[in-house]
Every structure is written in C-alpha cells, then in structure tokens.
Motif scaffolding. Sequence first.
Motif, mmCIF file in Angstrom:
data_model
loop_
_atom_site.group_PDB
_atom_site.id
_atom_site.type_symbol
_atom_site.label_atom_id
_atom_site.label_comp_id
_atom_site.label_asym_id
_atom_site.label_seq_id
_atom_site.Cartn_x
_atom_site.Cartn_y
_atom_site.Cartn_z
ATOM 1 N N ILE A 238 -16.247 21.214 -14.248
ATOM 2 C CA ILE A 238 -15.968 22.300 -13.135
ATOM 3 C C ILE A 238 -15.268 21.459 -12.329
ATOM 4 O O ILE A 238 -14.327 21.726 -11.576
ATOM 5 C CB ILE A 238 -17.060 23.105 -12.565
ATOM 6 C CG1 ILE A 238 -17.456 24.261 -14.104
ATOM 7 C CG2 ILE A 238 -16.231 23.872 -11.542
ATOM 8 C CD1 ILE A 238 -16.318 24.929 -14.565
ATOM 9 N N GLU A 239 -15.913 20.531 -11.622
ATOM 10 C CA GLU A 239 -15.306 19.313 -10.746
ATOM 11 C C GLU A 239 -14.135 19.071 -11.344
ATOM 12 O O GLU A 239 -13.062 18.814 -10.389
ATOM 13 C CB GLU A 239 -16.360 18.357 -10.594
ATOM 14 C CG GLU A 239 -17.665 18.809 -9.660
ATOM 15 C CD GLU A 239 -18.530 17.590 -9.522
ATOM 16 O OE1 GLU A 239 -18.983 17.541 -8.382
ATOM 17 O OE2 GLU A 239 -18.902 16.825 -10.338
ATOM 18 N N ILE A 240 -13.893 18.429 -12.382
ATOM 19 C CA ILE A 240 -12.771 18.142 -12.974
ATOM 20 C C ILE A 240 -11.546 19.270 -12.839
ATOM 21 O O ILE A 240 -10.422 19.028 -12.518
ATOM 22 C CB ILE A 240 -12.860 17.463 -14.371
ATOM 23 C CG1 ILE A 240 -13.721 16.260 -14.476
ATOM 24 C CG2 ILE A 240 -11.242 17.141 -14.967
ATOM 25 C CD1 ILE A 240 -14.071 15.915 -15.658
ATOM 26 N N LYS B 227 -11.644 30.408 -15.137
ATOM 27 C CA LYS B 227 -11.616 31.798 -15.215
ATOM 28 C C LYS B 227 -12.939 32.274 -15.143
ATOM 29 O O LYS B 227 -13.329 33.563 -15.560
ATOM 30 C CB LYS B 227 -10.792 32.117 -16.373
ATOM 31 C CG LYS B 227 -9.399 31.938 -16.248
ATOM 32 C CD LYS B 227 -8.552 32.070 -17.332
ATOM 33 C CE LYS B 227 -7.086 31.916 -16.969
ATOM 34 N NZ LYS B 227 -6.154 32.322 -18.395
ATOM 35 N N LEU B 228 -13.857 31.564 -15.619
ATOM 36 C CA LEU B 228 -15.393 31.816 -16.141
ATOM 37 C C LEU B 228 -16.071 32.398 -14.655
ATOM 38 O O LEU B 228 -15.566 32.174 -13.695
ATOM 39 C CB LEU B 228 -16.179 30.564 -16.444
ATOM 40 C CG LEU B 228 -15.886 30.129 -17.758
ATOM 41 C CD1 LEU B 228 -16.714 28.779 -18.134
ATOM 42 C CD2 LEU B 228 -16.209 31.223 -19.085
ATOM 43 N N MET C 215 -22.712 25.399 -15.702
ATOM 44 C CA MET C 215 -22.288 24.032 -16.380
ATOM 45 C C MET C 215 -22.337 22.951 -15.248
ATOM 46 O O MET C 215 -22.501 21.956 -15.712
ATOM 47 C CB MET C 215 -20.597 24.588 -16.481
ATOM 48 C CG MET C 215 -20.466 25.515 -17.507
ATOM 49 S SD MET C 215 -18.698 25.556 -17.897
ATOM 50 C CE MET C 215 -18.327 23.933 -18.681
ATOM 51 N N ARG C 216 -22.212 23.138 -13.903
ATOM 52 C CA ARG C 216 -22.117 22.291 -12.972
ATOM 53 C C ARG C 216 -23.560 21.774 -12.984
ATOM 54 O O ARG C 216 -24.134 20.583 -12.926
ATOM 55 C CB ARG C 216 -21.701 22.509 -11.851
ATOM 56 C CG ARG C 216 -20.475 23.014 -11.508
ATOM 57 C CD ARG C 216 -19.948 23.285 -10.076
ATOM 58 N NE ARG C 216 -19.703 22.013 -9.569
ATOM 59 C CZ ARG C 216 -18.977 21.749 -8.203
ATOM 60 N NH1 ARG C 216 -18.777 22.851 -7.497
ATOM 61 N NH2 ARG C 216 -18.834 20.753 -7.815
ATOM 62 N N ASP C 217 -24.484 22.561 -13.144
ATOM 63 C CA ASP C 217 -26.233 22.127 -13.326
ATOM 64 C C ASP C 217 -26.604 21.671 -14.628
ATOM 65 O O ASP C 217 -27.791 21.133 -14.761
ATOM 66 C CB ASP C 217 -26.894 23.263 -13.008
ATOM 67 C CG ASP C 217 -26.834 23.632 -11.319
ATOM 68 O OD1 ASP C 217 -26.378 23.021 -10.605
ATOM 69 O OD2 ASP C 217 -27.215 24.708 -10.994
ATOM 70 N N GLY C 218 -25.684 21.506 -15.615
ATOM 71 C CA GLY C 218 -25.972 20.985 -16.901
ATOM 72 C C GLY C 218 -26.569 21.921 -17.922
ATOM 73 O O GLY C 218 -27.001 21.526 -19.025
ATOM 74 N N PHE C 219 -26.701 23.432 -17.650
ATOM 75 C CA PHE C 219 -27.200 24.195 -18.587
ATOM 76 C C PHE C 219 -26.453 24.514 -19.879
ATOM 77 O O PHE C 219 -26.515 25.036 -20.772
ATOM 78 C CB PHE C 219 -27.609 25.506 -17.858
ATOM 79 C CG PHE C 219 -28.711 25.386 -16.649
ATOM 80 C CD1 PHE C 219 -29.973 24.958 -17.237
ATOM 81 C CD2 PHE C 219 -28.386 25.668 -15.684
ATOM 82 C CE1 PHE C 219 -31.085 24.877 -16.354
ATOM 83 C CE2 PHE C 219 -29.572 25.569 -14.389
ATOM 84 C CZ PHE C 219 -30.662 24.973 -15.091
ATOM 85 N N LEU C 220 -24.667 24.494 -19.406
ATOM 86 C CA LEU C 220 -23.850 24.634 -20.446
ATOM 87 C C LEU C 220 -23.015 23.451 -20.561
ATOM 88 O O LEU C 220 -22.796 22.507 -19.359
ATOM 89 C CB LEU C 220 -23.102 25.752 -20.261
ATOM 90 C CG LEU C 220 -23.907 27.241 -20.097
ATOM 91 C CD1 LEU C 220 -22.569 28.156 -19.752
ATOM 92 C CD2 LEU C 220 -24.278 27.572 -21.443
ATOM 93 N N SER C 221 -22.680 23.284 -21.886
ATOM 94 C CA SER C 221 -21.535 22.092 -22.008
ATOM 95 C C SER C 221 -20.076 22.568 -21.615
ATOM 96 O O SER C 221 -19.979 23.847 -21.716
ATOM 97 C CB SER C 221 -21.648 21.394 -23.309
ATOM 98 O OG SER C 221 -21.387 22.411 -24.411
ATOM 99 N N MET C 222 -19.099 21.641 -21.910
ATOM 100 C CA MET C 222 -17.738 22.264 -21.768
ATOM 101 C C MET C 222 -17.286 23.052 -23.057
ATOM 102 O O MET C 222 -16.585 23.980 -22.935
ATOM 103 C CB MET C 222 -16.777 21.250 -21.611
ATOM 104 C CG MET C 222 -15.484 21.564 -21.427
ATOM 105 S SD MET C 222 -14.188 20.046 -21.247
ATOM 106 C CE MET C 222 -12.617 21.033 -20.887
ATOM 107 N N GLY C 223 -17.996 22.722 -24.184
ATOM 108 C CA GLY C 223 -17.916 23.439 -25.405
ATOM 109 C C GLY C 223 -18.181 24.906 -25.195
ATOM 110 O O GLY C 223 -17.420 25.703 -25.719
ATOM 111 N N GLN D 51 -20.117 28.893 -13.710
ATOM 112 C CA GLN D 51 -19.754 27.805 -13.616
ATOM 113 C C GLN D 51 -20.677 26.962 -12.740
ATOM 114 O O GLN D 51 -20.623 25.596 -13.317
ATOM 115 C CB GLN D 51 -18.408 27.995 -12.463
ATOM 116 C CG GLN D 51 -17.097 28.512 -12.866
ATOM 117 C CD GLN D 51 -15.962 28.753 -11.943
ATOM 118 O OE1 GLN D 51 -15.973 27.770 -11.047
ATOM 119 N NE2 GLN D 51 -15.029 29.694 -12.010
ATOM 120 N N THR D 52 -21.575 27.636 -12.041
ATOM 121 C CA THR D 52 -22.774 26.864 -11.619
ATOM 122 C C THR D 52 -23.522 26.489 -12.729
ATOM 123 O O THR D 52 -24.327 25.128 -12.582
ATOM 124 C CB THR D 52 -23.551 27.778 -10.803
ATOM 125 O OG1 THR D 52 -22.633 28.140 -9.453
ATOM 126 C CG2 THR D 52 -24.581 27.109 -10.053
#
Length: 300
Positions: free
Chosen positions: A139-141, A178-179, A187-195, A184-185
């Motif tokens: 998300i930062e990227i 778009k999520l 993903m930033r906290d590592g619960f989800l990967s980019m996949g 998004q949070t």
Amino acid sequence: MAKAVKKQALGRGLSALLNDPENDIKSASDKNADKVVGNIIELDLAYIEVNPFQPRSNFNDESLQELATSIRELGVIQPITVRKLGFNNYQLVSGERRFRASKLLQLKTIPAYIRIANDQESLEMALVENIQRQDLDPIEIALSYQRLIDEINLTQEKLSDRVGKKRSTIANYMRLLKLDPIIQTGMRDGFLSMGHGRALVNIENREDQIALYEKIIGQNLSVRETENAVKAFKESATEKPLKKKEKETPAFINDGAQELVERLSVKVAISTTGKSKGKITIPFHSEEEFKRIKKLITGA
C-alpha cells in the motif's frame, strides 16, 4: 564479539565549507557548491530534520534495533541523502531508518550526501529512492506511485522509466488503492499479502470485499484459495436471477377491479396473461359468504 570498525572520516574539509556562515551555499550556482553538492560529509544529526514527504509511515522497532547494532559494529555503510534548506539546516531525503538507528545510538554525526533541491524534486527523490531501496509494504508503494503521478505530474510511462518498473507492475500496485481502507490497513499490518489484495480488488462492492476479507482472515486462506473464493463469488453473483419486469395492468382492469370490490365487498384478485386476457379470483371464508356473493352475481 566482532571488533568495531573505526569509522572513516568523511568530508572534513567539506564540513568546513558548510560551517562558514558568511559564504553559505544556498544554490548549485554558488561558489564552492560543486565541492559540496553530491559529495559525502560527516553531518551533525542535530542539523537534520525528517522529510515530510517520506512515504514510509511504519518503522519496526525490532528491525531498527538490529540496524542500530549493525551500525554500532560497522558504522553507517551507506550514507543518507539530505537536501540543504539553509545554514546548518538539512532535510532528510532518503535513509530514515539509518537516521533513526543512529539517533538510537546517540551518535553525533552521520555520513550524508548533500543535495540542493526544491520541494518537488525532494518529493520525487524521496519517493523514487524509497520505492527502490526500502521494503515498503504494497500500500505504501501504491501511494508513492500515486503521489508521483499526482504531484510530480508523471505519466505511468514516465513513472515506469523513472523507477525501473514495468507499467503493468505499477498498475497492479495502484489497483490496490481501490480496496476498502479496512483491507488496506490489513495489508499494511501484514495480515494480507499483495496476492490476496490483487484477488480481492476484482470485487467492486466494498461490503463484499470486507466479507471476503473476514473469511480470508478467519479461515487463513492462501492466495490460491482466495482467488477461488473470489471466482466463486463472482459466478454466484452472475447467476442470480434478474427481477422480472412488472407488467402494466390495463386501465380497464384497474377500474373494473375497484367496481368489483365495491360490489362484492371482498378483495378481488385479478391476474393477466396478456393485454386482454386473465382471470378473476373471488375469495370467500364461509358458506354464508359464498351464498351472498353468488346472489350478488347471479341475482338468485
């Protein structure tokens, strides 16, 4: 324990140039600017302020401690980059983890590249260098790419050249925006990967995204399982029957139905099978009511 490596003295003469208030270097055209700009000097940490354009917002404490330990043993191997704002006033462009770790060690100075740049150039340098060199979360990227496009007015094609990434790669990151913010949070906290995020972004409705997100977390779904779940959801949504368009009841039926209701004193149901075809249903709830209705219709 490894023997500490003595830090190499960098840019002592350059430091003298920068510490001369009467000949302060303010632009690349000033005298001696070529001796300072783009060179490495040992810069006082107290003179450096954090870059407000820094895309990274989360710094892992454990990771910083590990970096601090490495710096204590080996010194700062890769200099940070700063831009000169004024006399003894610098702003960090890249290398914030090294800067923070050095402050943890209470070091006095840090090796730094000196740049002179305006805010827009500083933003671009900070975003591009961090995208390339730091382990930003997806998300930062994505936010960094978006800022480069919005604030530096880069097209995706120019952005691709600037950061050395394919346009398709950039597009995949930016689609993550778009999520729903909750995802998004995550993903930033590592619960989800980019996949996981790339699969979820194919669901347009954010409520549905969150429902699947909760399923992924609750059932610890893999990326492949998430892709299958998204596929199943989209197929089930496609198979939902469309609502039938309600038929318009002809005016003669509407008028006649009201007359029947008033005449028979019961709620008459009328259904149509065409423009002028249909059937009338007259309900009754007792023998007496049936006889009453019959008499009204037949007169006998």
